[in-house]
Enzyme design. Structure first.
Site, mmCIF file in Angstrom:
data_model
loop_
_atom_site.group_PDB
_atom_site.id
_atom_site.type_symbol
_atom_site.label_atom_id
_atom_site.label_comp_id
_atom_site.label_asym_id
_atom_site.label_seq_id
_atom_site.Cartn_x
_atom_site.Cartn_y
_atom_site.Cartn_z
ATOM 1 N N LYS A 21 0.814 -1.211 0.000
ATOM 2 C CA LYS A 21 0.000 0.000 0.000
ATOM 3 C C LYS A 21 0.853 1.269 0.000
ATOM 4 O O LYS A 21 0.555 2.231 -0.722
ATOM 5 C CB LYS A 21 -0.937 -0.005 1.212
ATOM 6 N N LEU A 22 1.906 1.284 0.805
ATOM 7 C CA LEU A 22 2.750 2.474 0.892
ATOM 8 C C LEU A 22 3.582 2.673 -0.376
ATOM 9 O O LEU A 22 3.804 3.798 -0.812
ATOM 10 C CB LEU A 22 3.647 2.389 2.126
ATOM 11 N N VAL A 45 9.492 -7.623 10.395
ATOM 12 C CA VAL A 45 8.933 -8.022 11.677
ATOM 13 C C VAL A 45 10.110 -8.218 12.621
ATOM 14 O O VAL A 45 11.100 -8.876 12.263
ATOM 15 C CB VAL A 45 8.111 -9.330 11.561
ATOM 16 N N ARG A 107 5.671 10.723 17.190
ATOM 17 C CA ARG A 107 6.852 11.240 17.880
ATOM 18 C C ARG A 107 7.752 11.930 16.863
ATOM 19 O O ARG A 107 8.256 11.290 15.934
ATOM 20 C CB ARG A 107 7.616 10.106 18.572
ATOM 21 N N SER A 116 21.499 11.717 21.188
ATOM 22 C CA SER A 116 22.526 11.072 20.360
ATOM 23 C C SER A 116 22.697 11.755 19.007
ATOM 24 O O SER A 116 23.703 11.572 18.330
ATOM 25 C CB SER A 116 22.152 9.609 20.120
ATOM 26 N N HIS A 122 8.339 9.272 13.866
ATOM 27 C CA HIS A 122 7.745 7.977 14.171
ATOM 28 C C HIS A 122 6.228 8.096 14.307
ATOM 29 O O HIS A 122 5.727 9.027 14.947
ATOM 30 C CB HIS A 122 8.304 7.413 15.478
ATOM 31 N N GLU A 141 4.802 0.327 13.692
ATOM 32 C CA GLU A 141 5.501 1.608 13.718
ATOM 33 C C GLU A 141 5.971 1.949 12.304
ATOM 34 O O GLU A 141 6.550 1.112 11.615
ATOM 35 C CB GLU A 141 6.715 1.559 14.654
ATOM 36 N N ALA A 153 21.350 6.634 11.016
ATOM 37 C CA ALA A 153 20.676 5.731 11.957
ATOM 38 C C ALA A 153 21.164 4.289 11.797
ATOM 39 O O ALA A 153 21.300 3.560 12.785
ATOM 40 C CB ALA A 153 19.163 5.806 11.757
#
Length: 225
Positions: A21-22, A45, A107, A116, A122, A141, A153
């Site tokens: 979908k995305l 997952v 977030r 950091s 998020h 998420e 990251a």
């Protein structure tokens, strides 16, 4: 099928469906010949070892349960990569407007970076998965970030795994410096966004036109042989 396999199967289904979908959002921009705010989408997952570590840190019993599912909302995780910082807000707004998922929490680690240097946006969502036993609402998420943020990251995650979160002071300072350098890069690229997108369109158009000529030249070479 074991209890963990049974527990995680809906999460795998959710990730698989959400990726389609995305990615479909990006395809729609391409069909309309419009610059897409989405560069690419990935999903996974969380491995059992990571679920165990997180449950240990939260003081949750490590067993399939509603409690564990609610306390660890990123068992299903997706990342949406953007070229420019401004694209992140565009993607966030599109996700807020979707009818096939519900945004539960947001977030903003871009406006409010972590100590950091980590930056990302998020969103915790609730997504309905259809199973043979009925509908199950899965928490997932979605992280939205630029390519530069994602590079930083990924490196920080690898180092964190190596040092178990206890970074040497020199490494910590260099990571913070690198995070700021990556963000400055994002800001500079945003200032010439129009030029970049125009160049990308020009490159794509000319690449398509040149492909037949390459094919013809290879055919001619074979004829000479």
């Amino acid at each position: 099928m074991g209890q963990w396999e049974r527990f995680l199967e809906p999460y795998k289904q959710a990730v698989s469906e959400l990726k389609i979908k995305l990615k479909g959002m990006r395809t729609q921009f391409e069909i309309e010949n419009t610059n897409s705010p989405i560069e690419f989408v990935t999903g996974r997952v969380k491995p059992l070892a990571s679920i165990y570590d997180k449950s240990l840190g939260k003081g949750i019993v490590f067993e399939p349960s509603d409690s564990l599912a609610n306390e660890i909302p990123d068992i299903a995780g997706l990342r949406m990569m953007c070229q420019f910082v401004d694209d992140i807000e565009t993607v966030v707004e599109m996700l807020r407007g979707r009818k096939d998922l519900t945004v539960v929490e947001e977030r903003d680690y871009i406006s409010n970076k972590k100590q950091s240097g980590y930056r990302s946006y998020h969103m915790i969502i609730e997504y309905p998965v259809q199973t043979i036993h009925g509908e199950i609402n899965i928490l997932a998420e979605i992280q939205i970030r630029t390519l530069a943020m994602n590079f930083w990251a990924s490196i920080e995650h690898s180092l964190n795994y190596k040092y178990k979160g206890l970074f040497p002071e020199e490494i910590k300072k260099r990571l913070q410096f690198a995070a700021e350098a990556a963000f400055r890069l994002d800001e500079e690229m945003s200032l010439i966004r129009g030029e970049i997108q125009e160049a990308q369109k020009y490159f794509s158009a000319n690449k398509e036109l040149s492909t037949p000529r390459i094919h013809e030249s290879k055919t001619e070479e074979r004829r000479k042989l």
